[in-house]
Scaffold this motif. Structure first.
Motif, PDB file in Angstrom:
ATOM      1  N   ASN A 197       0.841  -1.430   0.051  1.00 44.98           N
ATOM      2  CA  ASN A 197      -0.359  -0.278   0.154  1.00 44.98           C
ATOM      3  C   ASN A 197       0.890   1.231   0.206  1.00 44.98           C
ATOM      4  N   GLN A 198       0.551   2.122  -0.748  1.00 41.87           N
ATOM      5  CA  GLN A 198       1.570   3.176  -1.284  1.00 41.87           C
ATOM      6  C   GLN A 198       1.147   4.819  -1.983  1.00 41.87           C
ATOM      7  N   TRP A 199       1.646   5.213  -1.596  1.00 45.07           N
ATOM      8  CA  TRP A 199       1.036   7.186  -1.173  1.00 45.07           C
ATOM      9  C   TRP A 199       1.457   6.921  -3.486  1.00 45.07           C
ATOM     10  N   TYR A 200       0.371   7.842  -4.382  1.00 39.70           N
ATOM     11  CA  TYR A 200       0.879   8.756  -5.131  1.00 39.70           C
ATOM     12  C   TYR A 200       0.403   9.615  -5.569  1.00 39.70           C
ATOM     13  N   PHE A 201       0.788  10.408  -6.225  1.00 37.36           N
ATOM     14  CA  PHE A 201       0.076  11.626  -6.831  1.00 37.36           C
ATOM     15  C   PHE A 201      -0.707  11.314  -8.211  1.00 37.36           C
ATOM     16  N   ARG A 202      -1.614  12.288  -8.418  1.00 39.82           N
ATOM     17  CA  ARG A 202      -2.699  11.925  -9.641  1.00 39.82           C
ATOM     18  C   ARG A 202      -2.028  12.235 -10.843  1.00 39.82           C
ATOM     19  N   THR A 204      -1.538  11.344 -13.847  1.00 42.01           N
ATOM     20  CA  THR A 204      -2.601  11.331 -14.644  1.00 42.01           C
ATOM     21  C   THR A 204      -3.320  12.337 -15.285  1.00 42.01           C
ATOM     22  N   ASP A 205      -4.094  12.466 -14.598  1.00 38.72           N
ATOM     23  CA  ASP A 205      -5.143  13.969 -14.126  1.00 38.72           C
ATOM     24  C   ASP A 205      -4.619  14.954 -15.207  1.00 38.72           C
ATOM     25  N   TYR A 206      -3.475  15.319 -15.704  1.00 36.47           N
ATOM     26  CA  TYR A 206      -2.835  16.356 -15.386  1.00 36.47           C
ATOM     27  C   TYR A 206      -2.339  16.132 -17.050  1.00 36.47           C
ATOM     28  N   ALA A 207      -2.103  14.582 -17.560  1.00 35.53           N
ATOM     29  CA  ALA A 207      -1.726  13.865 -19.063  1.00 35.53           C
ATOM     30  C   ALA A 207      -1.763  14.945 -20.407  1.00 35.53           C
ATOM     31  N   ASP A 208      -3.211  15.500 -20.999  1.00 39.51           N
ATOM     32  CA  ASP A 208      -3.279  16.086 -21.825  1.00 39.51           C
ATOM     33  C   ASP A 208      -2.441  17.630 -21.602  1.00 39.51           C
ATOM     34  N   ARG A 209      -2.464  18.019 -19.909  1.00 35.29           N
ATOM     35  CA  ARG A 209      -1.977  19.501 -20.106  1.00 35.29           C
ATOM     36  C   ARG A 209      -0.700  19.318 -19.916  1.00 35.29           C
ATOM     37  N   LEU A 210       0.483  18.424 -20.083  1.00 27.48           N
ATOM     38  CA  LEU A 210       1.516  18.740 -19.904  1.00 27.48           C
ATOM     39  C   LEU A 210       1.750  18.165 -21.298  1.00 27.48           C
ATOM     40  N   LEU A 211       1.017  17.531 -22.469  1.00 32.30           N
ATOM     41  CA  LEU A 211       1.278  17.479 -23.323  1.00 32.30           C
ATOM     42  C   LEU A 211       1.514  18.643 -24.657  1.00 32.30           C
ATOM     43  N   ASP A 212      -0.429  19.412 -24.640  1.00 35.51           N
ATOM     44  CA  ASP A 212      -0.657  20.610 -25.277  1.00 35.51           C
ATOM     45  C   ASP A 212       0.053  21.926 -24.978  1.00 35.51           C
ATOM     46  N   ASP A 213       0.218  21.612 -23.690  1.00 37.87           N
ATOM     47  CA  ASP A 213       1.433  22.989 -22.854  1.00 37.87           C
ATOM     48  C   ASP A 213       2.464  23.081 -23.407  1.00 37.87           C
ATOM     49  N   MET A 214       3.525  21.698 -24.013  1.00 37.34           N
ATOM     50  CA  MET A 214       4.018  21.575 -24.445  1.00 37.34           C
ATOM     51  C   MET A 214       4.665  22.848 -25.919  1.00 37.34           C
ATOM     52  N   GLU A 215       3.583  23.467 -26.249  1.00 35.43           N
ATOM     53  CA  GLU A 215       3.644  24.736 -27.271  1.00 35.43           C
ATOM     54  C   GLU A 215       3.818  25.887 -26.732  1.00 35.43           C
ATOM     55  N   GLN A 216       4.339  25.894 -25.693  1.00 30.68           N
ATOM     56  CA  GLN A 216       4.528  27.209 -24.751  1.00 30.68           C
ATOM     57  C   GLN A 216       6.265  26.983 -25.088  1.00 30.68           C
ATOM     58  N   THR A 426     -11.656   6.461 -26.899  1.00 33.41           N
ATOM     59  CA  THR A 426     -11.095   6.660 -25.832  1.00 33.41           C
ATOM     60  C   THR A 426      -9.605   7.453 -25.662  1.00 33.41           C
ATOM     61  N   VAL A 427      -9.318   7.689 -24.881  1.00 34.08           N
ATOM     62  CA  VAL A 427      -8.063   7.681 -25.029  1.00 34.08           C
ATOM     63  C   VAL A 427      -6.753   7.527 -24.322  1.00 34.08           C
ATOM     64  N   ASN A 428      -5.649   6.755 -24.452  1.00 32.13           N
ATOM     65  CA  ASN A 428      -5.056   6.434 -23.475  1.00 32.13           C
ATOM     66  C   ASN A 428      -3.403   6.648 -23.466  1.00 32.13           C
ATOM     67  N   TYR A 429      -3.222   6.740 -22.139  1.00 33.86           N
ATOM     68  CA  TYR A 429      -1.313   7.048 -21.251  1.00 33.86           C
ATOM     69  C   TYR A 429      -0.595   5.744 -21.068  1.00 33.86           C
ATOM     70  N   ARG A 430       0.205   6.311 -21.709  1.00 32.91           N
ATOM     71  CA  ARG A 430       1.984   5.270 -21.115  1.00 32.91           C
ATOM     72  C   ARG A 430       2.458   5.930 -19.901  1.00 32.91           C
ATOM     73  N   LEU A 431       1.609   7.384 -19.156  1.00 33.94           N
ATOM     74  CA  LEU A 431       1.511   7.594 -17.629  1.00 33.94           C
ATOM     75  C   LEU A 431       1.456   7.255 -17.043  1.00 33.94           C
ATOM     76  N   ARG A 432       1.621   6.808 -16.083  1.00 33.35           N
ATOM     77  CA  ARG A 432       1.315   6.525 -14.732  1.00 33.35           C
ATOM     78  C   ARG A 432       1.387   7.210 -13.942  1.00 33.35           C
TER      79      ARG A 432
END
Length: 830
Positions: A197-202, A204-216, A426-432
């Motif tokens: 049982n481990q702690w995680y930061f979510r 993956t909720d930001y996957a699209d923004r992490l990709l799309d904001d690379m335009e900057q 749907t859209v899937n991500y490799r990011l965990r």
């Protein structure tokens, strides 16, 4: 008089004496402390902060020299520059050192920090020392805990059971980077998998923004870094398609979705695979096959995720005894458990289409499973060749999809499963999600209290920081299945903040990537006591204008920092969504073509190089050796040559005899043109990170100035002073000690670091003269400085009139003269 009391010759370049003189002057003047008063534009330049594993090494010498060039350049351009320093001081090496030395990790850590700090001061890095921080200071990690709690409140920090890398000897979880060739980097034991049982930061909720904001970041970050982040996130469009698992052994049927980017190939699915170590596999396996799966799982536990997904590994697996129903054609597909499918990618299950996926094909051939071609690409049948076909083509053997090209077939297949209620686009991500729990001592304690009645309870903000115990030493720090903190009962056992009942602290500490995901914000207000950072000050200074560091941090550190920034933006704490506007990666420092290593015997001691050649020579050598992103091979460079150049530049301070402030307008126009061209070109080159080319231009100007002194109008010429002052200013970016001393010898009082970039006279950028080569029968006999617009006739007459040509011809008649004005004359005698 003994040599110990002899004073150095003031007219001899003595780098040791110069280095001893200037640090106290910079401190007294506050040369590198930003005013932050709005009187000038602001620039934030940041180097990826170091880990205090020992003294500085050659890699530090290169990386921090690069960042310092940028900071000093912006300061010369009139900007108010923030250039801080700190240490990423939590982590496993300090814990290992403490166990070995029977000490507390803080002892080793802070001793090394002081050693590095002294070396940074000697290396003349232009940082504001008043902003220094260490992530292992309670004053810092208090706010790491505070930020964790904000993530927790937002639902972005959570716990779950999940298989993790486990060292059976050290009894601890290992991050992927701590697994080397399948073994623990600490003790060499074979790493297995264990569900904890481990702690995680979510994240993956930001996957699209992490990709799309690379335009900057396009055009400001290296393209390979952006590509690495895109691949790591791995966004792919496709469909979730639900397969029904037939009932067996009294177990009811079960719906299992899979993600596929190629729903058009559903008719080509001939078997179904679930991750062997997933809960799904354990749930599906029938009684007759359970023992085989259990035995197989022991084998799987010894493999890393990278090994499991390697394309060249022999495919292994076990049959579960169950069958899945293909939703498009109702065909029954045998369900296998295999290691090449990961439990945390997609749904932990795949439809296997061996004709068009190489790993599926290798598995099918290993277990004699059918191969059905459903996309006609013009290639031979994979069942015969053993090579899957992955190109575009026309659908075959696929019912109503037959004859459709790939894209139309994908769209139609999604329509069909959507109408049936067995799938959806749907859209899937490799990011965990980011696993941040560590069963180690030397890290930020997770500020959660576990209560049997109230559950997970946040430590109240006014009780932060949750500090680490100070009494653990040596072997007490060795984990035995849990964090060392779990053994400190007086630390662990606390009342619940909500109900007051008996409760226990969380005994895990955070991944050190959490500490480094926000440190750039703390530098703006490092001594603030009522918040992690001053939001107003952060919004004045950030985003960081130039970030400098190694490409090895291209994915995790940079991705996590970007994630943190977006969360803080959503919380209203910052006004920007990307933390680093521009990124500069430096290469490695090699020796003899290989990375420096004690085991290879090719290590180079930085301190010894500084003692032998001087700080400025080492800095200059590092920067001149190559463009920043390329590797530097120390075996191929010449710090002794850099020392000679610096001495030559330094001596200009003695040779210039005109007074400061003299108008250079009446000076040697040729030298003035070279000076102004160097200044103008250097500004453009520096903005494009072509630091090594700027040094080459500096060397040319030093040579031209020396020539003007020795054979031209001499040191009285105001153009010579102008050139020497320009040399001092530009040289200060690379060799600050020498430049400061040269500036002082030229009669100036204030630091050259704040002298300001020289003003360029555009009229002097027009080339005043060009060099015409004079040859006799193809052999060079003379060189002439001539006007760029000289005529062929004028150049011919000048060439024939030179003494060198006359002596060579010795009265012989001329057969022809070939003139290529303004750069070449070739005289051919009879």
């Amino acid at each position: 008089m003994s040599s110990e009391t002899e004073q150095p010759d003031p007219n001899t370049y003595n780098f040791a004496a110069i280095e001893a003189k200037w640090p106290s002057v910079w401190d007294r003047l506050g040369t590198f402390t930003p005013a932050d008063d709005g009187s000038r534009g602001r620039r934030y330049v940041l180097d990826m902060f170091p880990y205090p594993s020992g003294d500085l090494h050659m890699g530090h010498a290169e990386a921090f020299a690069m960042g310092d060039v940028v900071a000093r350049y912006y300061r010369q351009q009139g900007f108010d520059v923030l250039h801080p320093i700190g240490w990423d001081s939590f982590g496993l090496p300090a814990e290992n050192a403490a166990i070995k030395r029977n000490a507390h990790p803080a002892e080793w850590t802070y001793t090394n920090i002081e050693t590095q700090a002294n070396s940074f001061r000697r290396y003349a890095i232009s940082v504001d020392w008043s902003r220094r921080l260490q992530t292992s200071d309670p004053e810092y990690y208090r706010w790491t805990q505070w930020l964790f709690l904000r993530f927790f409140e937002k639902g972005l920090a959570y716990r779950k059971d999940h298989p993790v890398n486990w060292c059976p000897r050290d009894q601890t979880v290992l991050a992927n980077e701590q697994v080397v060739n399948g073994a623990c980097e600490r003790c060499g034991s074979v790493v297995t998998k264990k569900t904890l049982n481990q702690w995680y930061f979510r994240i993956t909720d930001y996957a699209d923004r992490l990709l799309d904001d690379m335009e900057q970041l396009e055009g400001h970050w290296p393209e390979r870094v952006l590509a690495m982040q895109r691949n790591w996130i791995g966004r792919s469009a496709g469909a979730h398609v639900t397969f029904t698992i037939e009932p067996a052994d009294g177990q009811p049927e079960r719906a299992v979705p899979v993600f596929t980017t190629r729903p058009d190939t559903l008719h080509g699915a001939t078997f179904f695979v679930v991750a062997a170590d997933s809960e799904l596999a354990s749930d599906l396996v029938t009684f007759d096959h359970a023992a085989a799966l259990s035995t197989y799982l022991e084998q799987v536990k010894s493999l890393t995720d990278i090994e499991r997904q390697a394309t060249d590994r022999e495919k292994t697996g076990v049959f579960t005894g169950r069958y899945a129903v293909n939703p498009l054609n109702s065909e029954l597909l045998p369900v296998w458990a295999a290691d090449y499918v990961l439990s945390d990618y997609g749904t932990g299950a795949i439809m296997a289409v061996p004709a068009h996926d190489q790993r599926d094909l290798d598995f099918a051939r290993a277990f004699d499973l059918p191969v059905r071609m459903v996309v006609d690409t013009g290639d031979e049948d994979p069942a015969v060749t053993g090579t899957a076909t992955t190109g575009d083509g026309t659908l075959i053997n696929s019912g109503e999809l037959n004859g459709l090209p790939k894209e139309q077939a994908i769209a139609r297949a999604i329509e069909l499963v959507t109408l049936q209620g067995t799938g959806e686009q749907t859209v899937n991500y490799r990011l965990r999600d980011w696993l941040l729990s560590r069963q180690r001592f030397w890290g930020t304690p997770i500020p959660i209290i576990h209560c049997s009645d109230c559950g997970e309870v946040a430590v109240p903000d006014d009780q932060l920081p949750v500090t680490l115990p100070e009494n653990l030493r040596g072997e007490e720090l060795s984990p035995k299945g849990t964090s060392p903190l779990a053994a400190v009962e007086e630390w662990v056992n606390v009342p619940c903040p909500q109900c007051g009942g008996d409760a226990r602290r969380d005994t895990d500490t955070m991944d050190t990537f959490v500490d480094s995901s926000w440190y750039f914000l703390r530098f703006v207000s490092p001594h603030l006591t009522d918040a992690p950072f001053d939001s107003d000050a952060v919004n004045r200074w950030l985003p960081v204008g130039q970030y400098v560091g190694g490409v090895e941090h291209a994915i995790l550190h940079l991705l996590y920092s970007r994630f943190f920034t977006k969360v803080l933006y959503d919380l209203g704490l910052v006004s920007f969504t990307e933390p680093f506007s521009a990124l500069l990666n430096q290469g490695q420092v090699l020796n003899g073509g290989k990375a420096m290593s004690k085991s290879l015997g090719n290590g180079v001691d930085l301190g010894e190089q500084l003692d032998r050649f001087g700080v400025d020579a080492v800095r200059l050598t590092m920067i001149f050796a190559s463009p920043p992103e390329d590797d530097v091979d120390w075996a191929d460079v010449s710090p002794s040559g850099a020392t000679k150049f610096l001495a030559r530049a330094w001596r200009l301070g003695t040779d210039v005899t005109s007074n400061p402030g003299v108008d250079p307008a009446g000076g040697d126009r040729g030298l003035r043109s070279i000076t102004h061209r160097m200044v103008a070109d250097s500004a453009a080159l520096l903005q494009n990170n072509k630091f090594n080319v700027v040094i080459a231009r500096l060397m040319e100007l030093v040579n031209a100035t020396r020539k003007a002194i020795d054979s031209g109008p001499g040191g009285e010429d105001p153009a010579v002073r102008e050139a020497a002052e320009a040399i001092a200013v530009v040289l200060s970016l690379f060799a600050p000690y020498t430049a400061e001393d040269l500036w002082e010898r030229l009669g100036h009082q204030a630091s050259v670091a704040s002298a300001g970039w020289p003003t360029v006279d555009e009229g002097l950028l027009v080339q005043a003269t060009v060099t015409a080569v004079v040859q006799v029968q193809g052999k060079v006999r003379d060189r002439l400085e001539v006007a760029p617009d000289i005529s062929e006739e004028e150049l011919r007459e000048l060439a024939l009139a030179t003494d060198q040509v006359k002596r060579t011809l010795d009265g012989r008649e001329i057969r022809t003269v070939i003139v290529r004005a303004p750069k070449l004359v070739n005289i051919v005698p009879r």
